[in-house]
Design a protein around this motif. Sequence first.
Motif, PDB file in Angstrom:
ATOM      1  N   GLN A 112       0.817  -1.205   0.000  1.00 40.50           N
ATOM      2  CA  GLN A 112       0.000   0.000   0.000  1.00 40.50           C
ATOM      3  C   GLN A 112       0.857   1.263   0.000  1.00 40.50           C
ATOM      4  N   THR A 113       2.024   1.172   0.644  1.00 39.11           N
ATOM      5  CA  THR A 113       2.938   2.325   0.656  1.00 39.11           C
ATOM      6  C   THR A 113       3.396   2.663  -0.754  1.00 39.11           C
ATOM      7  N   HIS A 114       3.741   1.640  -1.541  1.00 42.50           N
ATOM      8  CA  HIS A 114       4.197   1.868  -2.905  1.00 42.50           C
ATOM      9  C   HIS A 114       3.080   2.436  -3.777  1.00 42.50           C
ATOM     10  N   ILE A 115       1.887   1.908  -3.613  1.00 43.47           N
ATOM     11  CA  ILE A 115       0.754   2.401  -4.406  1.00 43.47           C
ATOM     12  C   ILE A 115       0.457   3.856  -4.053  1.00 43.47           C
ATOM     13  N   ARG A 116       0.519   4.180  -2.765  1.00 44.32           N
ATOM     14  CA  ARG A 116       0.197   5.540  -2.325  1.00 44.32           C
ATOM     15  C   ARG A 116       1.282   6.535  -2.739  1.00 44.32           C
ATOM     16  N   ARG A 117       2.535   6.150  -2.569  1.00 40.93           N
ATOM     17  CA  ARG A 117       3.622   7.091  -2.828  1.00 40.93           C
ATOM     18  C   ARG A 117       3.980   7.201  -4.306  1.00 40.93           C
ATOM     19  N   ASN A 118       3.955   6.094  -5.011  1.00 42.13           N
ATOM     20  CA  ASN A 118       4.402   6.105  -6.391  1.00 42.13           C
ATOM     21  C   ASN A 118       3.269   6.379  -7.374  1.00 42.13           C
ATOM     22  N   GLY A 119       2.067   5.996  -6.995  1.00 40.90           N
ATOM     23  CA  GLY A 119       0.930   6.241  -7.860  1.00 40.90           C
ATOM     24  C   GLY A 119       0.898   5.393  -9.108  1.00 40.90           C
ATOM     25  N   ALA A 120       1.736   4.368  -9.183  1.00 42.16           N
ATOM     26  CA  ALA A 120       1.785   3.494 -10.361  1.00 42.16           C
ATOM     27  C   ALA A 120       2.220   2.121  -9.900  1.00 42.16           C
ATOM     28  N   PRO A 121       1.727   1.091 -10.568  1.00 39.55           N
ATOM     29  CA  PRO A 121       0.818   1.128 -11.704  1.00 39.55           C
ATOM     30  C   PRO A 121      -0.626   1.387 -11.272  1.00 39.55           C
ATOM     31  N   ASP A 122      -1.431   1.775 -12.250  1.00 41.59           N
ATOM     32  CA  ASP A 122      -2.850   2.008 -12.015  1.00 41.59           C
ATOM     33  C   ASP A 122      -3.558   0.654 -12.067  1.00 41.59           C
ATOM     34  N   LEU A 123      -3.874   0.098 -10.900  1.00 34.84           N
ATOM     35  CA  LEU A 123      -4.419  -1.260 -10.848  1.00 34.84           C
ATOM     36  C   LEU A 123      -5.819  -1.357 -11.433  1.00 34.84           C
ATOM     37  N   LYS A 124      -6.510  -0.220 -11.550  1.00 31.67           N
ATOM     38  CA  LYS A 124      -7.867  -0.268 -12.093  1.00 31.67           C
ATOM     39  C   LYS A 124      -7.877  -0.342 -13.623  1.00 31.67           C
ATOM     40  N   HIS A 125      -6.814   0.216 -14.255  1.00 39.63           N
ATOM     41  CA  HIS A 125      -6.833   0.311 -15.704  1.00 39.63           C
ATOM     42  C   HIS A 125      -5.696  -0.457 -16.376  1.00 39.63           C
ATOM     43  N   GLU A 126      -4.562  -0.622 -15.694  1.00 38.39           N
ATOM     44  CA  GLU A 126      -3.427  -1.303 -16.314  1.00 38.39           C
ATOM     45  C   GLU A 126      -3.485  -2.790 -15.977  1.00 38.39           C
ATOM     46  N   THR A 127      -3.454  -3.611 -17.024  1.00 38.63           N
ATOM     47  CA  THR A 127      -3.516  -5.066 -16.828  1.00 38.63           C
ATOM     48  C   THR A 127      -2.144  -5.697 -16.765  1.00 38.63           C
ATOM     49  N   THR A 128      -1.121  -5.020 -17.303  1.00 34.90           N
ATOM     50  CA  THR A 128       0.230  -5.569 -17.297  1.00 34.90           C
ATOM     51  C   THR A 128       1.205  -4.553 -16.725  1.00 34.90           C
ATOM     52  N   ALA A 129       2.300  -5.066 -16.206  1.00 31.38           N
ATOM     53  CA  ALA A 129       3.376  -4.229 -15.680  1.00 31.38           C
ATOM     54  C   ALA A 129       4.701  -4.884 -16.039  1.00 31.38           C
ATOM     55  N   VAL A 130       5.781  -4.113 -15.885  1.00 33.95           N
ATOM     56  CA  VAL A 130       7.117  -4.594 -16.243  1.00 33.95           C
ATOM     57  C   VAL A 130       7.964  -4.742 -14.988  1.00 33.95           C
ATOM     58  N   ILE A 131       8.538  -5.916 -14.812  1.00 32.53           N
ATOM     59  CA  ILE A 131       9.551  -6.154 -13.786  1.00 32.53           C
ATOM     60  C   ILE A 131      10.900  -6.224 -14.493  1.00 32.53           C
ATOM     61  N   GLN A 132      11.859  -5.516 -13.981  1.00 27.94           N
ATOM     62  CA  GLN A 132      13.174  -5.535 -14.597  1.00 27.94           C
ATOM     63  C   GLN A 132      13.914  -6.817 -14.227  1.00 27.94           C
ATOM     64  N   VAL A 133      14.441  -7.499 -15.239  1.00 27.15           N
ATOM     65  CA  VAL A 133      15.269  -8.678 -15.023  1.00 27.15           C
ATOM     66  C   VAL A 133      16.719  -8.271 -15.228  1.00 27.15           C
ATOM     67  N   LEU A 134      17.565  -8.627 -14.281  1.00 26.23           N
ATOM     68  CA  LEU A 134      18.939  -8.151 -14.307  1.00 26.23           C
ATOM     69  C   LEU A 134      19.903  -9.295 -14.019  1.00 26.23           C
ATOM     70  N   ALA A 135      20.818  -9.546 -14.974  1.00 24.15           N
ATOM     71  CA  ALA A 135      21.931 -10.466 -14.751  1.00 24.15           C
ATOM     72  C   ALA A 135      23.183  -9.632 -14.559  1.00 24.15           C
ATOM     73  N   VAL A 136      24.028 -10.016 -13.615  1.00 24.27           N
ATOM     74  CA  VAL A 136      25.172  -9.173 -13.246  1.00 24.27           C
ATOM     75  C   VAL A 136      26.516  -9.805 -13.586  1.00 24.27           C
ATOM     76  N   GLY A 137      26.517 -10.949 -14.269  1.00 25.32           N
ATOM     77  CA  GLY A 137      27.776 -11.626 -14.564  1.00 25.32           C
ATOM     78  C   GLY A 137      28.017 -12.748 -13.566  1.00 25.32           C
ATOM     79  N   GLU A 138      28.695 -13.790 -14.035  1.00 28.18           N
ATOM     80  CA  GLU A 138      28.849 -14.988 -13.235  1.00 28.18           C
ATOM     81  C   GLU A 138      29.566 -14.730 -11.914  1.00 28.18           C
ATOM     82  N   THR A 139      30.691 -14.037 -11.969  1.00 26.64           N
ATOM     83  CA  THR A 139      31.477 -13.802 -10.741  1.00 26.64           C
ATOM     84  C   THR A 139      30.724 -12.905  -9.767  1.00 26.64           C
ATOM     85  N   ALA A 140      30.181 -11.790 -10.261  1.00 26.80           N
ATOM     86  CA  ALA A 140      29.446 -10.862  -9.396  1.00 26.80           C
ATOM     87  C   ALA A 140      28.223 -11.543  -8.792  1.00 26.80           C
TER      88      ALA A 140
END
Length: 844
Positions: free
Chosen positions: A544-572
């Motif tokens: 609820q904190t994220h929804i209140r502070r960030n205002g996105a995504p709009d759960l009433k109208h947006e059906t999809t969202a993007v999660i960032q996928v991040l690979a940092v290299g084998e050693t890291a």
Amino acid sequence: MVTSIMKKRTIRERKKNRRQTIAVWITTCIATALFAAVFSFASSCQAGLIEYAKDLSGDYDYVFYDVPREEADHIVNNRKVATAYQSVGLGYAKLSGSKNPDKPYVYLAAMDNRAMQKNALHLIKGRMPKNDHEILLSRHMMTNGGVEYRVGDMITLDISEREDKNGNVLTQSSGYRTGEKLKKKLTASFQVVGIVQRPNFGFEEWTAPGYSVITYLNPKGDNIPEKYMQRTDIYCKYTKAGLRDRAQTTADIVGVTLTPGVQKFPFIKDERITNRQINDLMERSPYRFYENWGLIRFERMDIGQSAYHMLYLAVAVTNVIILAAAVSCIGSSFAISMEEKRKSYGMLASVGATPRQIRQSVYYEAFLTGRTAIPLGTVLGLLLSTGGIFAIKALLYGQNTVQYLHVHVAWQMLIAGILLSTVTLVLSARRPAKQAAKSSPVAAMRGQAKKSRRAKKRTITAAIAGCTALFILVSYFMGVQTISVGQSNHMFDDHANVSVDVQGSWEVNRSAVLQSTKEKSVTEAAVLRTAAYMVNTKEVPYTQTHIRRNGAPDLKHETTAVIQVLAVGETAYRNYLKELGLSYETAKDCAIFYNAYAGYWDGKETTWKVTDYKPGDWIRGQFCHEEQMEKTPDMTDQMQIAAVTTRRPFGVDTSQSYTDSGTIIVSDAWLDAHDPQGGAKITVKYASTDPGTLTQALEKTYDFYPEEIRNRDLQNRENNMLLFVDGIALYGFLLAVLLIGVTNICNTVLTDLWQRRREFVILRSVGMTPKQEKQMLAKEFFGYGRNGIAIGLVIGGCASALYYRIFASGVQGALWFCVAATVVIMVGLLLLFAGMIRYAMMKK
């Protein structure tokens, strides 16, 4: 005309009143020096920007491709083309062993010596070719294509034309197409005599399918027959008139009628209209052309161009301040002088001198001042600008762009400075001249002292107020810059000091990237590959904190969202798992959910949780690339969360959690198995003990573009040094303006004390002691300082508030610099007035 009698009288009065004469002369000399220095430095900066652009993108404005040789003279001999040079595209040859599937060829071009010199070819090894049996290779072919050649090697090329499936000839602007074929023209052998950096965009576009190789242009040579040189690329440098109306000039060259555009203002070109006309010409032109905007924008000196915004703004503001300060100081000196000579002007009027003659005598006095002060001030200004440029080059030694800064004095700028100095003197003498012309024998005997005292009080108060306001504004500006530089230097918290934004696919760059992480000075490295993972918003447990502070995504109208996928290299990645207490075998097929979002709340930068995911939860979605963003994904992939944390691996800073739905960190093996593209964006972060050497290696050994490489240690040092140079320049300018103001204050106060010498004699005769005299003068000066500082605080505070509102709303803490400036002004005035009181008492 000023009669010889009036001239002699003016000269005699100047010698008699030496204090006013010297004050006016010094102020004029300082103002002229400042004008000349500002214009000279601006001219040098402009010339440096032009040289930088030439070195980066070539010394040409437009290049016209594949022009038939019989039509070349029409372009070269155009009256609005100042100079032109030519390059001949000979064709393509298959590059055996190329690791880049989008660049399977080499593209052979022929140039003469002038073309090689003007086209910004930067030689790395060897020399330029001298005949058509010698060839230059692009280092990009070796680092990006993976094909190795050395100086002295022989290379044989089957030079051909590219054709698509329909038999249409393809050029360098046409990317590689599946199914295209080569039509052989001839076979030629060459000796490699040099290796150059990748040519500029006008010669080799980023999407070009062939690596550039260059031989010497010799139509009479025996290696490449002249019959294969029937089409040419012409690089043109327009004249000044041609650049002013470059759209019409280009239309005349290509033989196409220019689409008319309506300008809002007749004397100011609307670049948006010109750009639309150029784009329209590109579509209708019989042959393709390229606009070297990187150079044109600096050559045209358009006020509307962002490249010149700060330069023009700085010159304009600086000159206005100098003009205002000089006119105020010189004008007050002329006014005081006129008041002292009011009786004399009245007497001249009584014996027949006309108002015009009296007015001209005042202007003649200004002319006598400028006759020596302006030339000397101009010379001093040029010396000041030259010394400043040498000091900047010494302080910023090693910075890439400072090498292009040289002393350059344009005669137009020099004349502008002299004219501005002349205008300053004319404006300063204008009002006193009018008042002197109105003098009459009767008025000259009335109210002189009272009116003069009021004018002097206003002059002193105005000078103090102006100095205070300017000092506060400059101090606030420097405070904002100091805080901004500090924030910029600590903006990244990923523990890396060198980074590279890699262009191209992971498949093409994998070898060079992984090899670069093994350089000697690298203690730790991360290869960041990012991808977009589409999810259903209803399946994401947002807090609820994220929804209140960030205002996105709009759960009433947006059906999809993007999660960032991040690979940092084998050693890291393995090091990161150790920090989290996880084993590689357990987590390699799972995701680490980075559950922190950086943002602003209640005016403060803070972080908060994005979701309520827990270890063991599953995330269902689908990898989705840019061309698929508007489509609803199939949601056929899924990944299990191994851990939820707010700790970041090496190389990842808070700014990289840019999606509204969080970031998941995965192993390289998982990303390669699930995302065929291997990540849409590649960034390599390094922790190096020698960032300078690593930066050179990344540029020269691995052929990463210099624009892609970020040496943060060097950037931080450059930022600090630039701040230091800005401080020296601004406070040096402020010191010069303050000197004008102090000269005005001292001249006015000491003249007032001199005119009141009878008053002091009378006060002493009735029993006033020297101590009481000092106290009286101190109270009088305190009134000047109090009023002046109060007015200056209001003006400087309002100007600083306006600057904060427009440019620095996100910078906090700069107010203390204004407080410090106010204290310095108060102490300075106290010392100045104490010195003048002491001087006055010594002179009795």
